[in-house]
Design a protein around this motif. Structure first.
Motif, PDB file in Angstrom:
ATOM      1  N   VAL A  61       0.865  -1.174   0.000  1.00  0.00           N
ATOM      2  CA  VAL A  61       0.000   0.000   0.000  1.00  0.00           C
ATOM      3  C   VAL A  61       0.901   1.223   0.000  1.00  0.00           C
ATOM      4  N   SER A  62       0.564   2.198  -0.830  1.00  0.00           N
ATOM      5  CA  SER A  62       1.353   3.430  -0.908  1.00  0.00           C
ATOM      6  C   SER A  62       0.459   4.612  -0.538  1.00  0.00           C
ATOM      7  N   LEU A  63       1.057   5.587   0.141  1.00  0.00           N
ATOM      8  CA  LEU A  63       0.307   6.746   0.627  1.00  0.00           C
ATOM      9  C   LEU A  63       1.114   8.007   0.414  1.00  0.00           C
ATOM     10  N   CYS A  64       0.439   9.050  -0.063  1.00  0.00           N
ATOM     11  CA  CYS A  64       1.019  10.385  -0.105  1.00  0.00           C
ATOM     12  C   CYS A  64       0.339  11.190   0.997  1.00  0.00           C
ATOM     13  N   PRO A  65       1.026  11.425   2.129  1.00  0.00           N
ATOM     14  CA  PRO A  65       0.379  12.102   3.253  1.00  0.00           C
ATOM     15  C   PRO A  65       0.044  13.569   3.001  1.00  0.00           C
ATOM     16  N   GLU A  66       0.727  14.222   2.049  1.00  0.00           N
ATOM     17  CA  GLU A  66       0.424  15.625   1.767  1.00  0.00           C
ATOM     18  C   GLU A  66      -1.003  15.810   1.267  1.00  0.00           C
ATOM     19  N   PHE A  67      -1.529  14.810   0.557  1.00  0.00           N
ATOM     20  CA  PHE A  67      -2.882  14.924   0.000  1.00  0.00           C
ATOM     21  C   PHE A  67      -3.801  13.802   0.462  1.00  0.00           C
ATOM     22  N   ASP A  68      -3.304  12.912   1.319  1.00  0.00           N
ATOM     23  CA  ASP A  68      -4.081  11.773   1.817  1.00  0.00           C
ATOM     24  C   ASP A  68      -4.638  10.962   0.644  1.00  0.00           C
ATOM     25  N   ILE A  69      -3.771  10.672  -0.307  1.00  0.00           N
ATOM     26  CA  ILE A  69      -4.125   9.868  -1.479  1.00  0.00           C
ATOM     27  C   ILE A  69      -3.327   8.579  -1.388  1.00  0.00           C
ATOM     28  N   ALA A  70      -4.007   7.451  -1.626  1.00  0.00           N
ATOM     29  CA  ALA A  70      -3.374   6.145  -1.496  1.00  0.00           C
ATOM     30  C   ALA A  70      -3.595   5.310  -2.745  1.00  0.00           C
ATOM     31  N   SER A  71      -2.751   4.306  -2.896  1.00  0.00           N
ATOM     32  CA  SER A  71      -2.887   3.333  -3.967  1.00  0.00           C
ATOM     33  C   SER A  71      -2.286   2.029  -3.479  1.00  0.00           C
ATOM     34  N   GLN A  72      -2.140   1.072  -4.387  1.00  0.00           N
ATOM     35  CA  GLN A  72      -1.579  -0.220  -3.992  1.00  0.00           C
ATOM     36  C   GLN A  72      -0.960  -0.901  -5.197  1.00  0.00           C
ATOM     37  N   GLY A  73      -0.254  -1.992  -4.937  1.00  0.00           N
ATOM     38  CA  GLY A  73       0.336  -2.769  -6.018  1.00  0.00           C
ATOM     39  C   GLY A  73       0.877  -4.077  -5.485  1.00  0.00           C
ATOM     40  N   ASP A  74       1.215  -4.968  -6.400  1.00  0.00           N
ATOM     41  CA  ASP A  74       1.756  -6.267  -6.017  1.00  0.00           C
ATOM     42  C   ASP A  74       3.217  -6.186  -5.602  1.00  0.00           C
TER      43      ASP A  74
END
Length: 75
Positions: free
Chosen positions: A19-32
């Motif tokens: 799981v990946s997160l950009c805390p500056e904008f509270d936007i997340a994504s994910q990947g294998d």
């Protein structure tokens, strides 16, 4: 003219993926994989900047983000 912005990416293992997160904008994504999670987060951020109204970008922006290691006594 394209602008660039340096942002923070936090990636952590979750189950079989990441799981990946950009805390500056509270936007997340994910990947294998770590790289896939990172690339997916970049894509999510690019889409956000393309579609969001400038007022939403300003409203969601956290201007001070600090990443640090903590030492915690347990027990």
């Amino acid at each position: 003219m394209k602008q660039t912005k340096q942002l923070t990416g936090i990636i952590e293992r979750e189950g079989d993926g990441y799981v990946s997160l950009c805390p500056e904008f509270d936007i997340a994504s994910q990947g294998d994989t770590i790289e896939e999670a990172r690339n997916n987060l970049i894509e999510a951020l690019q889409l956000f900047f393309e579609l969001a109204d400038p007022s939403e970008v300003e409203e969601r922006m956290h201007t001070e983000v600090f990443v640090t290691r903590l030492v915690v006594n347990i027990g």
